[in-house]
Design a protein around this motif. Sequence first.
Motif, PDB file in Angstrom:
ATOM      1  N   ASP A  62      28.083  22.144  22.792  1.00 28.72           N
ATOM      2  CA  ASP A  62      28.248  22.031  21.379  1.00 28.72           C
ATOM      3  C   ASP A  62      28.944  20.683  20.792  1.00 28.72           C
ATOM      4  O   ASP A  62      28.568  20.525  19.615  1.00 28.72           O
ATOM      5  N   LEU A  63      29.660  20.019  21.388  1.00 24.76           N
ATOM      6  CA  LEU A  63      30.234  18.629  20.912  1.00 24.76           C
ATOM      7  C   LEU A  63      29.481  17.582  21.256  1.00 24.76           C
ATOM      8  O   LEU A  63      29.920  16.559  21.158  1.00 24.76           O
ATOM      9  N   SER A  64      28.411  17.565  21.707  1.00 26.89           N
ATOM     10  CA  SER A  64      27.540  16.535  22.453  1.00 26.89           C
ATOM     11  C   SER A  64      27.081  15.912  21.031  1.00 26.89           C
ATOM     12  O   SER A  64      26.798  16.483  19.960  1.00 26.89           O
ATOM     13  N   LEU A  65      26.835  14.600  21.095  1.00 19.19           N
ATOM     14  CA  LEU A  65      26.480  13.819  19.724  1.00 19.19           C
ATOM     15  C   LEU A  65      25.132  14.477  19.388  1.00 19.19           C
ATOM     16  O   LEU A  65      24.937  14.600  17.998  1.00 19.19           O
ATOM     17  N   SER A  66      23.988  14.706  20.344  1.00 21.30           N
ATOM     18  CA  SER A  66      22.923  15.196  19.584  1.00 21.30           C
ATOM     19  C   SER A  66      22.909  16.450  18.899  1.00 21.30           C
ATOM     20  O   SER A  66      22.330  16.666  17.820  1.00 21.30           O
ATOM     21  N   SER A  67      23.996  17.401  19.525  1.00 18.49           N
ATOM     22  CA  SER A  67      24.116  18.907  18.963  1.00 18.49           C
ATOM     23  C   SER A  67      24.800  18.531  17.514  1.00 18.49           C
ATOM     24  O   SER A  67      24.488  19.345  16.418  1.00 18.49           O
ATOM     25  N   ILE A  68      25.597  17.571  17.310  1.00 21.94           N
ATOM     26  CA  ILE A  68      26.454  17.333  16.085  1.00 21.94           C
ATOM     27  C   ILE A  68      25.671  16.733  15.240  1.00 21.94           C
ATOM     28  O   ILE A  68      25.721  17.195  13.904  1.00 21.94           O
ATOM     29  N   ALA A  69      24.814  15.865  15.650  1.00 17.25           N
ATOM     30  CA  ALA A  69      23.779  15.294  14.599  1.00 17.25           C
ATOM     31  C   ALA A  69      22.667  16.173  14.083  1.00 17.25           C
ATOM     32  O   ALA A  69      22.261  16.227  12.852  1.00 17.25           O
ATOM     33  N   SER A  70      22.175  16.981  15.157  1.00 20.99           N
ATOM     34  CA  SER A  70      21.032  18.073  14.423  1.00 20.99           C
ATOM     35  C   SER A  70      21.749  18.973  13.607  1.00 20.99           C
ATOM     36  O   SER A  70      21.113  19.530  12.732  1.00 20.99           O
ATOM     37  N   ASN A  71      22.909  19.426  13.774  1.00 23.09           N
ATOM     38  CA  ASN A  71      23.473  20.338  12.807  1.00 23.09           C
ATOM     39  C   ASN A  71      24.041  19.909  11.651  1.00 23.09           C
ATOM     40  O   ASN A  71      23.832  20.390  10.567  1.00 23.09           O
ATOM     41  N   ALA A  72      24.305  18.723  11.619  1.00 25.09           N
ATOM     42  CA  ALA A  72      24.444  17.862  10.190  1.00 25.09           C
ATOM     43  C   ALA A  72      23.035  17.486   9.703  1.00 25.09           C
ATOM     44  O   ALA A  72      23.252  17.947   8.372  1.00 25.09           O
ATOM     45  N   ILE A  73      22.153  17.238  10.100  1.00 22.43           N
ATOM     46  CA  ILE A  73      20.847  17.222   9.513  1.00 22.43           C
ATOM     47  C   ILE A  73      20.308  18.519   9.008  1.00 22.43           C
ATOM     48  O   ILE A  73      19.797  18.706   7.836  1.00 22.43           O
ATOM     49  N   LEU A  74      20.366  19.498   9.946  1.00 21.66           N
ATOM     50  CA  LEU A  74      20.207  20.925   9.568  1.00 21.66           C
ATOM     51  C   LEU A  74      20.840  21.317   8.215  1.00 21.66           C
ATOM     52  O   LEU A  74      20.231  21.663   7.357  1.00 21.66           O
ATOM     53  N   SER A  75      22.026  21.163   8.140  1.00 29.90           N
ATOM     54  CA  SER A  75      22.965  21.495   6.828  1.00 29.90           C
ATOM     55  C   SER A  75      22.443  20.892   5.723  1.00 29.90           C
ATOM     56  O   SER A  75      22.520  21.360   4.706  1.00 29.90           O
ATOM     57  N   PHE A  76      22.399  19.459   5.932  1.00 30.93           N
ATOM     58  CA  PHE A  76      21.973  18.541   4.700  1.00 30.93           C
ATOM     59  C   PHE A  76      20.565  18.975   4.201  1.00 30.93           C
ATOM     60  O   PHE A  76      20.552  19.257   3.052  1.00 30.93           O
ATOM     61  N   THR A  77      19.587  19.467   5.018  1.00 32.74           N
ATOM     62  CA  THR A  77      18.275  20.065   4.524  1.00 32.74           C
ATOM     63  C   THR A  77      18.330  21.340   3.824  1.00 32.74           C
ATOM     64  O   THR A  77      17.745  21.538   2.709  1.00 32.74           O
ATOM     65  N   LYS A  78      19.365  22.169   4.568  1.00 30.95           N
ATOM     66  CA  LYS A  78      19.467  23.335   3.805  1.00 30.95           C
ATOM     67  C   LYS A  78      19.908  23.359   2.512  1.00 30.95           C
ATOM     68  O   LYS A  78      19.411  23.910   1.752  1.00 30.95           O
ATOM     69  N   LYS A  79      20.790  22.348   2.315  1.00 31.89           N
ATOM     70  CA  LYS A  79      21.767  22.400   1.052  1.00 31.89           C
ATOM     71  C   LYS A  79      20.553  21.889  -0.017  1.00 31.89           C
ATOM     72  O   LYS A  79      20.600  22.197  -1.139  1.00 31.89           O
ATOM     73  N   ALA A  80      19.793  20.620   0.335  1.00 34.72           N
ATOM     74  CA  ALA A  80      18.674  20.082  -0.457  1.00 34.72           C
ATOM     75  C   ALA A  80      17.982  20.939  -0.821  1.00 34.72           C
ATOM     76  O   ALA A  80      17.245  21.172  -2.061  1.00 34.72           O
ATOM     77  N   PHE A  81      17.305  22.064   0.118  1.00 33.86           N
ATOM     78  CA  PHE A  81      16.323  22.832  -0.235  1.00 33.86           C
ATOM     79  C   PHE A  81      16.905  23.873  -1.256  1.00 33.86           C
ATOM     80  O   PHE A  81      16.281  24.448  -2.131  1.00 33.86           O
ATOM     81  N   VAL A  82      18.095  24.433  -0.964  1.00 30.94           N
ATOM     82  CA  VAL A  82      18.553  25.275  -1.867  1.00 30.94           C
ATOM     83  C   VAL A  82      18.843  24.854  -3.258  1.00 30.94           C
ATOM     84  O   VAL A  82      18.563  25.361  -4.207  1.00 30.94           O
ATOM     85  N   SER A  83      19.218  23.292  -3.210  1.00 27.26           N
ATOM     86  CA  SER A  83      19.354  22.889  -4.448  1.00 27.26           C
ATOM     87  C   SER A  83      18.040  22.827  -5.333  1.00 27.26           C
ATOM     88  O   SER A  83      18.164  23.180  -6.541  1.00 27.26           O
TER      89      SER A  83
END
Length: 73
Positions: free
Chosen positions: A40-61
Amino acid sequence: MKKTQYTSFDEVDYDLKILRLQTKINQEKMKRNFHYVKEDLSLSSIASNAILSFTKKAFVSKLITKILPKRFF
């Protein structure tokens, strides 16, 4: 811890065997949990979670701006 009165060495050996097995089980659980935390603390996991969160917020907006009339904004 409860006190147990043993009547034979077999009873003592049996309880010791149970305690050893419980210790091994707990060690394996700790290994598994460490693996999950490390993953969970790997760089790729953190990056993918950040991108996913950003895209969810953009979609909802974008969805909200299309659904609600312009006068609310």
